[in-house]
Scaffold this motif. Structure first.
Motif, short mmCIF file in Angstrom:
data_model
loop_
_atom_site.label_atom_id
_atom_site.label_comp_id
_atom_site.label_asym_id
_atom_site.label_seq_id
_atom_site.Cartn_x
_atom_site.Cartn_y
_atom_site.Cartn_z
N ARG A 11 -5.89 -27.78 -17.31
CA ARG A 11 -7.27 -27.43 -17.00
C ARG A 11 -7.35 -26.81 -15.62
O ARG A 11 -6.54 -27.10 -14.76
N GLN A 12 -8.38 -25.99 -15.41
CA GLN A 12 -8.64 -25.48 -14.07
C GLN A 12 -8.77 -26.68 -13.15
O GLN A 12 -9.37 -27.68 -13.50
N GLY A 13 -8.17 -26.58 -11.97
CA GLY A 13 -8.22 -27.70 -11.02
C GLY A 13 -7.11 -28.71 -11.21
O GLY A 13 -7.03 -29.70 -10.49
N ALA A 14 -6.19 -28.46 -12.17
CA ALA A 14 -5.09 -29.41 -12.42
C ALA A 14 -3.94 -29.23 -11.43
O ALA A 14 -3.01 -30.02 -11.43
N GLY A 15 -4.00 -28.18 -10.62
CA GLY A 15 -2.93 -27.96 -9.65
C GLY A 15 -1.89 -26.95 -10.09
O GLY A 15 -0.83 -26.85 -9.49
N LYS A 16 -2.20 -26.17 -11.14
CA LYS A 16 -1.24 -25.18 -11.64
C LYS A 16 -0.82 -24.20 -10.56
O LYS A 16 0.36 -23.93 -10.40
N GLY A 17 -1.80 -23.65 -9.85
CA GLY A 17 -1.49 -22.65 -8.83
C GLY A 17 -0.59 -23.19 -7.74
O GLY A 17 0.42 -22.57 -7.37
N THR A 18 -0.93 -24.36 -7.23
CA THR A 18 -0.14 -24.99 -6.16
C THR A 18 1.28 -25.27 -6.63
O THR A 18 2.26 -24.94 -5.95
N GLU A 54 -18.14 -9.58 -13.23
CA GLU A 54 -19.33 -9.87 -14.04
C GLU A 54 -19.02 -10.97 -15.05
O GLU A 54 -19.82 -11.89 -15.25
N ILE A 55 -17.86 -10.87 -15.68
CA ILE A 55 -17.46 -11.85 -16.69
C ILE A 55 -17.21 -13.21 -16.05
O ILE A 55 -17.71 -14.24 -16.52
N MET A 56 -16.43 -13.24 -14.94
CA MET A 56 -16.09 -14.50 -14.29
C MET A 56 -17.33 -15.17 -13.68
O MET A 56 -17.44 -16.39 -13.68
N ASP A 57 -18.27 -14.38 -13.16
CA ASP A 57 -19.50 -14.95 -12.57
C ASP A 57 -20.32 -15.69 -13.61
O ASP A 57 -21.06 -16.62 -13.26
N ARG A 58 -20.21 -15.28 -14.86
CA ARG A 58 -20.91 -15.99 -15.94
C ARG A 58 -20.15 -17.25 -16.35
O ARG A 58 -20.63 -18.04 -17.15
N GLY A 59 -18.91 -17.40 -15.82
CA GLY A 59 -18.08 -18.53 -16.22
C GLY A 59 -17.29 -18.25 -17.48
O GLY A 59 -16.70 -19.15 -18.06
N ASP A 60 -17.28 -16.98 -17.91
CA ASP A 60 -16.54 -16.60 -19.12
C ASP A 60 -15.13 -16.16 -18.76
O ASP A 60 -14.82 -15.91 -17.59
N LEU A 61 -14.29 -16.07 -19.77
CA LEU A 61 -12.91 -15.62 -19.58
C LEU A 61 -12.82 -14.12 -19.86
O LEU A 61 -13.52 -13.59 -20.72
N VAL A 62 -11.94 -13.45 -19.13
CA VAL A 62 -11.73 -12.01 -19.31
C VAL A 62 -11.14 -11.80 -20.71
O VAL A 62 -10.27 -12.56 -21.15
N LEU A 144 -14.52 -25.32 -18.24
CA LEU A 144 -13.84 -26.47 -18.85
C LEU A 144 -14.13 -26.55 -20.34
O LEU A 144 -13.25 -26.88 -21.14
N GLU A 145 -15.37 -26.22 -20.73
CA GLU A 145 -15.72 -26.19 -22.16
C GLU A 145 -14.90 -25.11 -22.88
O GLU A 145 -14.36 -25.34 -23.97
N LEU A 146 -14.81 -23.92 -22.27
CA LEU A 146 -14.00 -22.84 -22.86
C LEU A 146 -12.54 -23.26 -22.96
O LEU A 146 -11.87 -22.96 -23.95
N TYR A 147 -12.04 -23.92 -21.93
CA TYR A 147 -10.65 -24.37 -21.95
C TYR A 147 -10.41 -25.28 -23.14
O TYR A 147 -9.46 -25.10 -23.91
N GLU A 148 -11.28 -26.27 -23.31
CA GLU A 148 -11.11 -27.23 -24.42
C GLU A 148 -11.15 -26.51 -25.76
O GLU A 148 -10.35 -26.79 -26.63
N ARG A 149 -12.09 -25.57 -25.90
CA ARG A 149 -12.25 -24.90 -27.19
C ARG A 149 -11.15 -23.89 -27.46
O ARG A 149 -10.61 -23.82 -28.56
N GLU A 150 -10.80 -23.07 -26.46
CA GLU A 150 -9.89 -21.96 -26.71
C GLU A 150 -8.44 -22.24 -26.32
O GLU A 150 -7.53 -21.76 -26.98
N THR A 151 -8.24 -22.97 -25.25
CA THR A 151 -6.88 -23.13 -24.75
C THR A 151 -6.18 -24.35 -25.31
O THR A 151 -4.98 -24.33 -25.51
N GLN A 152 -6.93 -25.42 -25.57
CA GLN A 152 -6.31 -26.62 -26.13
C GLN A 152 -5.48 -26.33 -27.39
O GLN A 152 -4.42 -26.91 -27.56
N PRO A 153 -5.91 -25.42 -28.28
CA PRO A 153 -5.09 -25.12 -29.46
C PRO A 153 -3.68 -24.61 -29.10
O PRO A 153 -2.77 -24.69 -29.92
N LEU A 154 -3.50 -24.10 -27.89
CA LEU A 154 -2.17 -23.66 -27.47
C LEU A 154 -1.18 -24.82 -27.46
O LEU A 154 0.01 -24.62 -27.74
N ILE A 155 -1.68 -25.99 -27.13
CA ILE A 155 -0.77 -27.15 -27.09
C ILE A 155 -0.18 -27.37 -28.48
O ILE A 155 1.03 -27.53 -28.61
#
Length: 191
Positions: A11-18, A54-62, A144-155
């Motif tokens: 998830r965003q904020g999990a420390g991936k970048g660091t 514009e997309i990121m300001d709405r909280g959406d993914l590119v 976080l909602e988008l992550y759960e819906r779209e990215t979780q299936p990657l697992i």
């Protein structure tokens, strides 16, 4: 040392970048962050940057086609071809993961997909504390909602391929880093 080809999820904020920066240094592979690439394009006010902002300001993914194109160009560079890569922020969807399979195949495929697991309440608090302009409560919740819906299936996608490794993301940066290196070294030893 042989090249390492990894995807970092979490998830965003999990420390991936660091952790990606530390892992890239440890393994001698470039850290490829789609978020950093998009933020740079926004700062430079490129055509893509304006659209992405514009997309990121709405909280959406590119959209996938833009993101895949940027990653394709980046993986074609000499450093990624010779030293491998650590992808941070890509793929976010199964469609992107399928594209990545095609992009990574000529390089030898992925070694692993590492999920840094941090609970929702913790990542939400971390995101509030980092103080980015696009980290409003509404945008955080939307991402976080988008992550759960779209990215979780990657697992599930990567579990089915035997590439998924989940690492506990709670603890000090050094503790998490040590867990990540141990998990990656174990996977690389098998490939």
């Amino acid at each position: 040392m042989t090249a390492v080809r990894l995807v970092l999820l979490g998830r965003q904020g999990a420390g991936k970048g660091t952790q990606a920066v530390r892992l890239a240094d440890h393994y001698g592979a470039p850290h490829i962050s789609t978020g950093d690439m998009f933020r740079a394009a926004v700062a430079e006010e490129t055509e893509l940057g304006v659209r992405a902002k514009e997309i990121m300001d709405r909280g959406d993914l590119v959209p996938d086609e833009i993101t895949i194109g940027i990653v394709r160009e980046r993986l074609a560079k000499d450093d990624a071809r010779s030293s491998g890569f650590l992808l941070d922020g890509f793929p976010r969807t199964v469609a992107q993961a399928e594209s990545l399979e095609d992009l990574a195949a000529p390089l030898g495929g992925l070694h692993a997909v590492v999920n840094i697991d941090v609970p929702l309440d913790e990542v939400r608090e971390r995101m509030r504390q980092r103080g980015r302009a696009d980290d409003t409560d509404e945008a955080i919740d939307r991402r976080l909602e988008l992550y759960e819906r779209e990215t979780q299936p990657l697992i599930s996608f990567y579990e089915d391929k035997g590439l998924m490794v989940t690492v506990d993301g709670l603890g000090t940066m050094d503790e998490v880093f040590a867990r990540l290196v141990a998990a990656i070294d174990e996977v690389k030893g098998r490939s």
